[in-house]
Motif scaffolding. Sequence first.
Motif, PDB file in Angstrom:
ATOM      1  N   TRP A 116       0.830  -1.210   0.000  1.00 34.51           N
ATOM      2  CA  TRP A 116       0.000   0.000   0.000  1.00 34.51           C
ATOM      3  C   TRP A 116       0.867   1.264   0.000  1.00 34.51           C
ATOM      4  N   ALA A 117       1.907   1.278   0.834  1.00 34.74           N
ATOM      5  CA  ALA A 117       2.783   2.460   0.915  1.00 34.74           C
ATOM      6  C   ALA A 117       3.506   2.690  -0.414  1.00 34.74           C
ATOM      7  N   TYR A 118       3.939   1.614  -1.044  1.00 33.10           N
ATOM      8  CA  TYR A 118       4.633   1.741  -2.329  1.00 33.10           C
ATOM      9  C   TYR A 118       3.676   2.269  -3.394  1.00 33.10           C
ATOM     10  N   TRP A 119       2.455   1.750  -3.367  1.00 32.42           N
ATOM     11  CA  TRP A 119       1.419   2.212  -4.312  1.00 32.42           C
ATOM     12  C   TRP A 119       1.147   3.705  -4.110  1.00 32.42           C
ATOM     13  N   GLU A 120       1.013   4.142  -2.868  1.00 31.42           N
ATOM     14  CA  GLU A 120       0.768   5.561  -2.579  1.00 31.42           C
ATOM     15  C   GLU A 120       1.870   6.440  -3.170  1.00 31.42           C
ATOM     16  N   ASN A 121       3.115   6.011  -3.003  1.00 36.64           N
ATOM     17  CA  ASN A 121       4.246   6.787  -3.512  1.00 36.64           C
ATOM     18  C   ASN A 121       4.192   6.893  -5.040  1.00 36.64           C
ATOM     19  N   LEU A 122       3.904   5.803  -5.705  1.00 32.23           N
ATOM     20  CA  LEU A 122       3.800   5.825  -7.166  1.00 32.23           C
ATOM     21  C   LEU A 122       2.643   6.706  -7.619  1.00 32.23           C
ATOM     22  N   ASN A 123       1.536   6.611  -6.903  1.00 30.89           N
ATOM     23  CA  ASN A 123       0.366   7.422  -7.265  1.00 30.89           C
ATOM     24  C   ASN A 123       0.657   8.909  -7.090  1.00 30.89           C
ATOM     25  N   GLN A 124       1.375   9.264  -6.030  1.00 31.63           N
ATOM     26  CA  GLN A 124       1.747  10.666  -5.810  1.00 31.63           C
ATOM     27  C   GLN A 124       2.657  11.191  -6.922  1.00 31.63           C
ATOM     28  N   ASN A 125       3.371  10.267  -7.572  1.00 29.38           N
ATOM     29  CA  ASN A 125       4.281  10.643  -8.655  1.00 29.38           C
ATOM     30  C   ASN A 125       3.666  10.419 -10.042  1.00 29.38           C
ATOM     31  N   PHE A 171       0.138   6.320 -12.222  1.00 27.61           N
ATOM     32  CA  PHE A 171      -1.109   5.704 -12.675  1.00 27.61           C
ATOM     33  C   PHE A 171      -1.996   6.774 -13.312  1.00 27.61           C
ATOM     34  N   ASP A 172      -2.373   6.562 -14.536  1.00 23.95           N
ATOM     35  CA  ASP A 172      -3.244   7.513 -15.229  1.00 23.95           C
ATOM     36  C   ASP A 172      -4.692   7.119 -14.960  1.00 23.95           C
ATOM     37  N   ASP A 173      -5.127   7.393 -13.726  1.00 23.44           N
ATOM     38  CA  ASP A 173      -6.428   6.913 -13.269  1.00 23.44           C
ATOM     39  C   ASP A 173      -7.146   8.027 -12.515  1.00 23.44           C
ATOM     40  N   SER A 174      -8.238   8.521 -13.074  1.00 21.18           N
ATOM     41  CA  SER A 174      -8.971   9.651 -12.490  1.00 21.18           C
ATOM     42  C   SER A 174      -9.619   9.304 -11.151  1.00 21.18           C
ATOM     43  N   HIS A 175      -9.739   8.011 -10.844  1.00 20.38           N
ATOM     44  CA  HIS A 175     -10.342   7.615  -9.563  1.00 20.38           C
ATOM     45  C   HIS A 175      -9.422   7.904  -8.379  1.00 20.38           C
ATOM     46  N   PHE A 176      -8.120   8.115  -8.662  1.00 22.72           N
ATOM     47  CA  PHE A 176      -7.164   8.238  -7.567  1.00 22.72           C
ATOM     48  C   PHE A 176      -6.345   9.517  -7.672  1.00 22.72           C
ATOM     49  N   PRO A 177      -6.797  10.614  -7.047  1.00 21.00           N
ATOM     50  CA  PRO A 177      -5.973  11.830  -6.990  1.00 21.00           C
ATOM     51  C   PRO A 177      -4.700  11.559  -6.198  1.00 21.00           C
ATOM     52  N   LYS A 178      -3.759  12.501  -6.268  1.00 22.25           N
ATOM     53  CA  LYS A 178      -2.441  12.292  -5.659  1.00 22.25           C
ATOM     54  C   LYS A 178      -2.474  12.034  -4.154  1.00 22.25           C
ATOM     55  N   ASP A 179      -3.470  12.609  -3.479  1.00 22.49           N
ATOM     56  CA  ASP A 179      -3.506  12.483  -2.019  1.00 22.49           C
ATOM     57  C   ASP A 179      -4.265  11.231  -1.553  1.00 22.49           C
ATOM     58  N   THR A 180      -4.579  10.313  -2.465  1.00 27.11           N
ATOM     59  CA  THR A 180      -5.303   9.097  -2.099  1.00 27.11           C
ATOM     60  C   THR A 180      -4.504   8.260  -1.097  1.00 27.11           C
ATOM     61  N   LYS A 181      -5.183   7.811  -0.049  1.00 29.15           N
ATOM     62  CA  LYS A 181      -4.564   6.952   0.945  1.00 29.15           C
ATOM     63  C   LYS A 181      -4.993   5.504   0.710  1.00 29.15           C
ATOM     64  N   LEU A 182      -4.073   4.597   0.974  1.00 32.13           N
ATOM     65  CA  LEU A 182      -4.381   3.176   0.873  1.00 32.13           C
ATOM     66  C   LEU A 182      -3.800   2.500   2.103  1.00 32.13           C
ATOM     67  N   ASN A 183      -4.689   2.107   3.001  1.00 33.45           N
ATOM     68  CA  ASN A 183      -4.242   1.517   4.257  1.00 33.45           C
ATOM     69  C   ASN A 183      -5.336   0.606   4.803  1.00 33.45           C
ATOM     70  N   GLU A 184      -5.120   0.079   6.001  1.00 29.95           N
ATOM     71  CA  GLU A 184      -6.068  -0.867   6.574  1.00 29.95           C
ATOM     72  C   GLU A 184      -7.427  -0.211   6.839  1.00 29.95           C
ATOM     73  N   GLU A 185      -7.411   1.042   7.250  1.00 25.13           N
ATOM     74  CA  GLU A 185      -8.674   1.743   7.507  1.00 25.13           C
ATOM     75  C   GLU A 185      -9.484   1.878   6.218  1.00 25.13           C
ATOM     76  N   VAL A 186      -8.811   2.266   5.135  1.00 23.64           N
ATOM     77  CA  VAL A 186      -9.495   2.374   3.848  1.00 23.64           C
ATOM     78  C   VAL A 186     -10.038   1.018   3.417  1.00 23.64           C
ATOM     79  N   CYS A 187      -9.226  -0.012   3.569  1.00 26.01           N
ATOM     80  CA  CYS A 187      -9.648  -1.348   3.153  1.00 26.01           C
ATOM     81  C   CYS A 187     -10.796  -1.873   4.011  1.00 26.01           C
ATOM     82  N   ASP A 188     -10.760  -1.594   5.307  1.00 30.07           N
ATOM     83  CA  ASP A 188     -11.880  -1.997   6.168  1.00 30.07           C
ATOM     84  C   ASP A 188     -13.185  -1.394   5.667  1.00 30.07           C
ATOM     85  N   SER A 189     -13.120  -0.133   5.236  1.00 31.18           N
ATOM     86  CA  SER A 189     -14.315   0.549   4.727  1.00 31.18           C
ATOM     87  C   SER A 189     -14.782  -0.057   3.409  1.00 31.18           C
ATOM     88  N   VAL A 190     -13.835  -0.303   2.510  1.00 32.71           N
ATOM     89  CA  VAL A 190     -14.174  -0.881   1.204  1.00 32.71           C
ATOM     90  C   VAL A 190     -14.817  -2.247   1.378  1.00 32.71           C
TER      91      VAL A 190
END
Length: 328
Positions: free
Chosen positions: A287-296, A299-318
């Motif tokens: 998740w941390a590695y993905w966040e770093n790549l997304n911030q840079n 990923f050309d994906d409109s669903h995920f702006p640069k400040d998107t977080k990916l962690n256990e809390e997010v996954c629990d919600s999903v």
Amino acid sequence: MIQVLKKISGLLLLLLAVCLLLYCEDPEQIARDRSTRITQRDRSTVRTTESDDYYGIYRFSDYERDSCDDLEEDDRDYEQCLRICDTVYGKKAKECEKLPVDLIFKIEKLYNNMLRLRAEENQLDNRVNTFDFGVMIDVDLEPVLLLLNSWSDRELKEFIIWVAITPSVALALENHDTDSFILKEAFKKLGDALSGNARIEYGLGQSLRGYGDTFWAIAENNRNDAAFVIAHDLIMDICSTKNCKLKLYCLREEFESAFTRQNRCHYAKDRRSFRSKNCYIHGPNVWAYWENLNQNDQFDDSHFPKDTKLNEEVCDSVCQTEVCTINN
């Protein structure tokens, strides 16, 4: 004595003149020679470099011989290159026949080295030139699609691990397989017993060589940005919603109780105190590695702006609305 000194002076002057002729060159000639050396160096390394920046692009001019379809029918190599093209490229054999003969022979060797994979021999690392692999699929994807159909599950996992650990191979797929056909078919075959996109979901959640060693986990451990990009491109191809994509990063095992199999979560710092009922398959490092790549902007994906977080809390919600459980 004076005559001797004159002779010595004359010899010294002659020696100096010779030295000047030998070592003092025209600056323009020096520049031309340097340019030639650089050009020759670049030409000689273009097909052999192991740099991640060189992932294999087909250029006819990189090879010395004529194309197969330019050979005379009585040429001893003509029938052989036709046979190779039919075996390696199948229904795309005509594309292969346009290739230089020396490249066709090189691709045959590469293809044969990939036919049977033994994990203990590290065949892909030791026997396959990654640049030539890129050239092969730049011509057409058909050879790898044929190989995928011939491999056992164990061999298939060896190939997927190779993609995850080798940036130049992942880059070749990123640039030559923009529709993710190869990765999609590889993961689908791992989940062959299932149907639809569940096959890919199962493949993405598979431990490829040890508990927690998923494609993403291996790619993160090897700092393989391109592997993350091609896997996300695959997800974009099969998912139309943000939650659908997040679910694949949030795949998890669900334990019967908080104390069952408590030592099996690979990312728990203290496994003795691990009490969660869920263990996420990919985990915090991915998740941390993905966040770093997304911030840079990887990923050309409109669903995920640069400040998107990916962690256990997010996954629990999903996972409250999506079925994230995977059975290995």
